[in-house]
Scaffold this active site. Structure first.
Site, short mmCIF file in Angstrom:
data_model
loop_
_atom_site.label_atom_id
_atom_site.label_comp_id
_atom_site.label_asym_id
_atom_site.label_seq_id
_atom_site.Cartn_x
_atom_site.Cartn_y
_atom_site.Cartn_z
N HIS A 177 9.47 -1.20 0.28
CA HIS A 177 8.88 -0.93 1.59
C HIS A 177 7.42 -0.54 1.45
O HIS A 177 6.93 -0.26 0.35
CB HIS A 177 9.66 0.13 2.38
N GLU A 210 7.84 1.99 6.66
CA GLU A 210 8.03 3.42 6.88
C GLU A 210 6.79 3.96 7.59
O GLU A 210 5.66 3.57 7.27
CB GLU A 210 8.20 4.13 5.52
N HIS A 236 1.77 4.54 0.83
CA HIS A 236 2.32 4.08 -0.45
C HIS A 236 3.06 2.77 -0.31
O HIS A 236 3.43 2.37 0.79
CB HIS A 236 3.25 5.14 -1.07
#
Lengths: 136, 136
Positions: A79, A130, A7
């Site tokens: 992010h 991440e 994502h």
């Protein structure tokens, strides 16, 4: 090592307005807002065929995205998340190369219930990355 | 309306260093650098199983990402690109809703040879969004 792009997370000042833009403007499928008090954010998931966009707004006084929003009052990309098959192995490989993991260095439980870690943006050329352990 | 997340574009100050981080650190497949003088950038494509990351550095004196890098000297996420089946239809729908298209409003040829448009970040809650026409 990294697999799929899971994502892109976008911090927005007005979550309802952003969800409306993605649903009505861009014609995407968006989830209802979901409070994640343990992460200090409220999120709306935008489901695309191959990946997700996560729209996030601060939740509570100690939200980790409050500072980002103070620096970027209009919102912005926060992010990007890549999947890895083994998070601890990925971490050990990266740390051995001198990359820094944020926080304690131990995996936390992310917004999807999977173990996650964040890498220091200074070691990723300005981007907060991440890593999420996803079992295929 | 929008389909797949095609790519996330990241501007970096040192393209070779960033390509090395993605290849050797994150273990991803990265392309050789490619100059796109018509876009004022040099790009490295990071191929993930479901999407791409595009690492970009300014090329030439009038690069459209030079200002971004001046504001973000360490680099950062620049835009996200969603695929649409019909770019002009998507544009017309968005413009009818009051969203602004950057530039002339007419599709340009993007880094992958497909027609693209950029939407005004103020209308997308702080995020620069590219729409790319991709034929399935």
């Amino acid at each position: 090592m990294i697999g799929r792009l899971n994502h892109v997370a976008i911090v927005v000042p007005d979550l309802a307005a952003a969800a409306r833009t993605y649903a009505e403007g861009l014609g995407a499928t968006v989830s209802p807002p979901r409070d994640l008090p343990e992460h200090g954010v409220t999120v709306v998931f935008v489901a695309l065929p191959n990946a997700k966009v996560e729209l996030m707004a601060p939740l509570g006084p100690a939200s980790p995205v409050a500072g980002f929003l103070a620096r970027n009052p209009a919102g912005g990309m926060h992010h990007v998340c890549f999947e890895v098959p083994d998070l601890r192995a990925a971490r050990d490989r990266l740390v051995a190369q001198g990359l820094r993991v944020l926080g304690t260095g131990e995996p936390q439980t992310g917004a999807h219930g999977n173990p996650v870690l964040f890498l220091h943006p200074k070691d990723l050329h300005g981007t907060l990355v991440e890593l999420e352990e996803v079992f295929d």
